[in-house]
Enzyme design. Structure first.
Site, PDB file in Angstrom:
ATOM      1  N   LYS A  92       0.863  -1.079   0.050  1.00  0.00           N
ATOM      2  CA  LYS A  92      -0.015   0.013   0.057  1.00  0.00           C
ATOM      3  C   LYS A  92       0.819   1.304   0.056  1.00  0.00           C
ATOM      4  O   LYS A  92       1.516   1.524   0.927  1.00  0.00           O
ATOM      5  CB  LYS A  92      -0.881  -0.090   1.267  1.00  0.00           C
ATOM      6  CG  LYS A  92      -1.604   1.241   1.450  1.00  0.00           C
ATOM      7  CD  LYS A  92      -2.568   1.479   2.507  1.00  0.00           C
ATOM      8  CE  LYS A  92      -3.014   2.682   3.158  1.00  0.00           C
ATOM      9  NZ  LYS A  92      -3.869   2.741   4.286  1.00  0.00           N
ATOM     10  N   ASP A 119      -2.471  10.380   3.470  1.00  0.00           N
ATOM     11  CA  ASP A 119      -3.872  10.096   3.731  1.00  0.00           C
ATOM     12  C   ASP A 119      -4.573  11.113   4.368  1.00  0.00           C
ATOM     13  O   ASP A 119      -4.448  10.941   5.534  1.00  0.00           O
ATOM     14  CB  ASP A 119      -3.869   8.665   4.060  1.00  0.00           C
ATOM     15  CG  ASP A 119      -5.173   8.249   4.408  1.00  0.00           C
ATOM     16  OD1 ASP A 119      -6.304   8.772   3.965  1.00  0.00           O
ATOM     17  OD2 ASP A 119      -5.575   7.105   5.309  1.00  0.00           O
ATOM     18  N   LYS A 159      -9.993  13.093   7.853  1.00  0.00           N
ATOM     19  CA  LYS A 159      -9.310  12.986   9.473  1.00  0.00           C
ATOM     20  C   LYS A 159      -9.314  14.159  10.076  1.00  0.00           C
ATOM     21  O   LYS A 159      -9.008  15.408   9.539  1.00  0.00           O
ATOM     22  CB  LYS A 159      -7.800  12.220   9.336  1.00  0.00           C
ATOM     23  CG  LYS A 159      -7.758  10.976   8.686  1.00  0.00           C
ATOM     24  CD  LYS A 159      -6.483  10.322   8.528  1.00  0.00           C
ATOM     25  CE  LYS A 159      -6.354   9.026   8.111  1.00  0.00           C
ATOM     26  NZ  LYS A 159      -6.991   7.904   8.818  1.00  0.00           N
ATOM     27  N   ASP A 219       1.822   6.763   5.375  1.00  0.00           N
ATOM     28  CA  ASP A 219       0.904   5.700   5.161  1.00  0.00           C
ATOM     29  C   ASP A 219       1.099   4.877   3.653  1.00  0.00           C
ATOM     30  O   ASP A 219       0.610   4.052   3.067  1.00  0.00           O
ATOM     31  CB  ASP A 219      -0.573   6.490   4.537  1.00  0.00           C
ATOM     32  CG  ASP A 219      -1.563   5.453   4.987  1.00  0.00           C
ATOM     33  OD1 ASP A 219      -1.462   4.274   5.701  1.00  0.00           O
ATOM     34  OD2 ASP A 219      -2.737   5.686   4.370  1.00  0.00           O
ATOM     35  N   ASP A 249     -11.962   7.456   3.756  1.00  0.00           N
ATOM     36  CA  ASP A 249     -10.724   7.084   4.315  1.00  0.00           C
ATOM     37  C   ASP A 249     -10.276   5.490   4.618  1.00  0.00           C
ATOM     38  O   ASP A 249      -9.146   5.098   4.853  1.00  0.00           O
ATOM     39  CB  ASP A 249     -10.911   7.649   5.915  1.00  0.00           C
ATOM     40  CG  ASP A 249      -9.618   7.889   6.626  1.00  0.00           C
ATOM     41  OD1 ASP A 249      -8.611   7.779   6.079  1.00  0.00           O
ATOM     42  OD2 ASP A 249      -9.585   8.093   7.626  1.00  0.00           O
ATOM     43  N   ARG A 253      -7.539  -0.311   1.322  1.00  0.00           N
ATOM     44  CA  ARG A 253      -8.084  -1.404   0.664  1.00  0.00           C
ATOM     45  C   ARG A 253      -8.583  -1.405  -0.786  1.00  0.00           C
ATOM     46  O   ARG A 253      -8.607  -2.288  -1.410  1.00  0.00           O
ATOM     47  CB  ARG A 253      -9.095  -2.097   1.654  1.00  0.00           C
ATOM     48  CG  ARG A 253     -10.583  -1.097   1.668  1.00  0.00           C
ATOM     49  CD  ARG A 253     -11.369  -1.570   2.854  1.00  0.00           C
ATOM     50  NE  ARG A 253     -10.717  -0.911   4.098  1.00  0.00           N
ATOM     51  CZ  ARG A 253     -11.165  -1.279   5.404  1.00  0.00           C
ATOM     52  NH1 ARG A 253     -12.397  -1.928   5.508  1.00  0.00           N
ATOM     53  NH2 ARG A 253     -10.894  -0.554   6.449  1.00  0.00           N
TER      54      ARG A 253
HETATM   55  N1  BES Z   1      -3.919   4.631   6.972  1.00  0.00           N
HETATM   56  C1  BES Z   1      -5.138   4.562   7.888  1.00  0.00           C
HETATM   57  C2  BES Z   1      -4.866   3.578   8.998  1.00  0.00           C
HETATM   58  C3  BES Z   1      -3.962   3.989   9.859  1.00  0.00           C
HETATM   59  C4  BES Z   1      -4.267   4.611  10.983  1.00  0.00           C
HETATM   60  C5  BES Z   1      -2.670   3.703   9.839  1.00  0.00           C
HETATM   61  C6  BES Z   1      -3.399   4.853  12.242  1.00  0.00           C
HETATM   62  C7  BES Z   1      -1.712   4.081  10.821  1.00  0.00           C
HETATM   63  C8  BES Z   1      -2.010   4.649  11.958  1.00  0.00           C
HETATM   64  C9  BES Z   1      -6.391   3.856   6.871  1.00  0.00           C
HETATM   65  O1  BES Z   1      -6.420   4.293   5.774  1.00  0.00           O
HETATM   66  C10 BES Z   1      -7.359   4.458   7.641  1.00  0.00           C
HETATM   67  O2  BES Z   1      -8.014   5.668   7.491  1.00  0.00           O
HETATM   68  N2  BES Z   1      -8.502   3.455   8.188  1.00  0.00           N
HETATM   69  C11 BES Z   1      -9.619   3.722   8.850  1.00  0.00           C
HETATM   70  C12 BES Z   1     -10.677   2.635   8.306  1.00  0.00           C
HETATM   71  C13 BES Z   1     -11.796   3.039   8.652  1.00  0.00           C
HETATM   72  C14 BES Z   1     -12.599   4.375   8.007  1.00  0.00           C
HETATM   73  C15 BES Z   1     -12.779   1.873   8.413  1.00  0.00           C
HETATM   74  C16 BES Z   1      -9.273   3.510  10.274  1.00  0.00           C
HETATM   75  O3  BES Z   1      -8.406   2.573  10.659  1.00  0.00           O
HETATM   76  O4  BES Z   1      -9.928   4.348  11.048  1.00  0.00           O
HETATM   77 ZN    ZN Z   2      -4.652   4.899   4.725  1.00  0.00          ZN
HETATM   78 ZN    ZN Z   3      -7.484   6.141   5.350  1.00  0.00          ZN
END
Ligand code: BES
Ligand code: ZN
Ligand code: ZN
Length: 504
Positions: A264, A269, A276, A287, A346, A350
């Site tokens: 990835k 992000d 966010k 990220d 966000d 995936r």
């Molecule tokens: N890049 C983030 C995940 C992340 C969070 C990596 C903290 C490192 C530290 C990912 O793209 C994301 O934002 N995931 C969301 C998914 C949710 C919206 C279902 C999350 O984990 O909150």
């Molecule tokens: Zn991400």
């Molecule tokens: Zn994200």
């Protein structure tokens, strides 16, 4: 640049010296010689301190007036019959940290003990490797550092009886360190410097090692039907890229099915329209650590000329909110033909992986496919910063990866997968939605990815969100980007691909 060299043991007479001491304040052959030469200062210093020789302990000794040694450091190894390569890497790391004050040159004496559980040359090479890993710095934008704020140590000579063999072992480890440093640099760079096009350019530098590198631009990705990956990228002025890096080091069978690593690579992000919160958003420059690990692993694997066929595929995008960004509720069509309702922009990793994984399977028919991603905050809730989450559709592959991780101290904890979670990502409007609710968030993300894995593909997914960046120094890794995954993937190739290839 910090350099590691090897030599035969001799009594150090100038600069700084570090010497290993076993549990119970036991000096080895070299330690006893040095102690005699310095009028018993080692034993006296130990006797009047809490230093026992347990592992992780260090003791800095004031050197006697008649000696030209600037500093003498004792470093504990614990029970010599229990040490392994990892322990010596840590010893090297601690030695580096104990020295990096004013010393420019130093020696590290890896003392000999009868009970030592590994060979002297292995011990010395691994100590050198640990010291180099610990020496990493990312200072390029700190233009006002004073000389005493910069690391002083330029060379560490590791002393051991089998110095030539140690150098041979070290040369291989040094290539792995090159891969680790490359990844740490890429992950540390801010997102105004590293974005899809510039990260792709960094991949191209691997050509000098004999890696074939192909960069696909948006036109090509569109033609391939990568609607999910492109949907994430569409809010940014930075166009997406997909990079394929191929190392063909298997001399016997060029047609042999490759092992494919997929990363990835979200270079920043923001969350997109599902934006966010501001505090901590700067962390999202890393990220792309999954892609970074894949790129660094290829550098290590090609650098040490691994006898295996390894391919890295990285999906590179920037996730931004804008007038052209995708909206919650948009439905995208993936390269596989399956449709996804994007309920939260966000949950973009995936979407990127869905297309990258499908492409990798269609194009390369991999023997194994392993993806790495800073995919979910939920995995950090589950496992903290000690283990990355491992998800797999194959027990043997999961075991091989777990063992590779143990070997290099990049730990994996296997998480469950089950179709029972699938209902959380079913959508009334499309084939699936991209979020599954708060419960089991890292598992529903893995279940989502699994929908893009073909029936007979052996696959594993490593959620490294808790491991890519660390707040505190560790033995072989200063705080900041860790390059988690580089050593693990390299080790996996060494034990699961090269060894098997040897057997035919
Ligand atoms: N890049 C983030 C995940 C992340 C969070 C990596 C903290 C490192 C530290 C990912 O793209 C994301 O934002 N995931 C969301 C998914 C949710 C919206 C279902 C999350 O984990 O909150
Ligand atoms: Zn991400
Ligand atoms: Zn994200």
């Amino acid at each position: 640049m910090f350099k590691v060299a090897f030599s035969l043991p001799s009594i150090p007479t100038k600069n700084a010296a570090v010497i290993t001491v076993a549990a119970g304040q036991k000096l080895g052959e070299e330690g006893l010689k040095l102690d005699r030469k310095l009028g018993g200062v080692l034993k006296r210093a130990m006797a009047s301190s809490s230093f026992t020789g347990a592992d992780k302990q260090t003791l800095v000794i004031v050197t006697p007036a008649k000696s030209r040694l600037t500093r003498l450091v004792l470093i504990g190894i614990g029970d010599p019959s229990k040490v392994d390569a990892l322990k010596y890497q840590q010893i090297g790391g601690y030695a580096y940290a104990a020295l990096s004050g004013k010393d420019v040159q130093a020696v590290l004496i890896i003392d000999h003990y009868k009970a030592l559980a590994l060979s002297a040359e292995e011990a010395a090479a691994n100590a050198g490797f640990g010291a180099r890993l610990r020496s990493y710095r990312f200072d390029k934008y700190r233009t006002k550092l004073k000389p005493d704020q910069k690391p002083s140590l330029k060379s560490l000579v590791v002393m051991t009886a089998k110095n030539i063999k140690a150098k041979e072992i070290y040369d291989r480890l040094d290539k792995i360190a090159d891969g680790v440093f490359f990844t740490r640099d890429l992950v540390s760079e801010p997102a105004n410097i590293i974005y899809p096009e510039t990260l792709a350019e960094q991949c191209i530098t691997l050509k000098s090692l004999g890696v074939q590198v192909d960069v696909l631009d948006e036109k090509q990705l569109k033609k391939l039907g990568m609607g999910a990956l492109l949907g994430v990228a569409q809010g940014s002025v930075r166009p997406a890229r997909l990079v394929v890096m191929s190392w063909q080091g298997d001399p016997k069978e060029t047609s042999k099915r490759p092992v494919v690593f997929v990363g990835k690579g979200v270079t920043f992000d923001t969350g997109g329209i599902s934006i966010k919160p501001a505090p901590g958003m700067e962390d999202m420059k890393w990220d792309m650590a999954g892609a970074g690990a894949v790129i660094g692993a290829l550098k290590a694997i090609a650098g040490r000329k691994a006898k295996a066929h390894v391919i890295g595929v990285v999906g590179l995008v920037e996730n931004m909110p804008s007038g052209s960004a995708q909206r919650p509720g948009d439905i995208v069509t993936t390269m596989s033909g399956q449709t996804v309702e994007v309920l939260n922009t966000d949950a973009e990793g995936r979407l990127v992986l869905a297309d990258a994984l499908w492409y990798a399977q269609e194009k390369f028919n991999p023997r194994f496919i392993v993806d790495l991603a800073t995919l979910t905050g939920a995995i950090v809730v589950s496992l903290g910063h000690e283990y990355a989450g491992l998800f797999s559709n194959d027990d043997a592959l999961a075991t091989q990866l777990t063992n590779a991780g143990k070997n290099v101290d990049e730990l994996l904890w296997r998480m469950p997968m089950s179709d029972a979670y699938d209902k959380q990502i079913d959508s009334p409007a499309a084939d699936m939605k991209n979020i599954g609710g708060r419960e089991g968030g890292s598992i529903t993300a893995a279940q989502f990815l699994k929908r893009f894995i073909k029936k007979n593909t052996l696959w594993a997914h490593l959620d490294i969100a808790g491991m890519a960046w660390q707040a505190k120094d560790k033995a072989v890794c200063p705080k900041g980007a860790t390059a988690f995954g580089v050593r693990l993937l390299d080790q996996f190739v060494a034990t699961s691909c090269e060894k098997e290839d040897e057997q035919g």
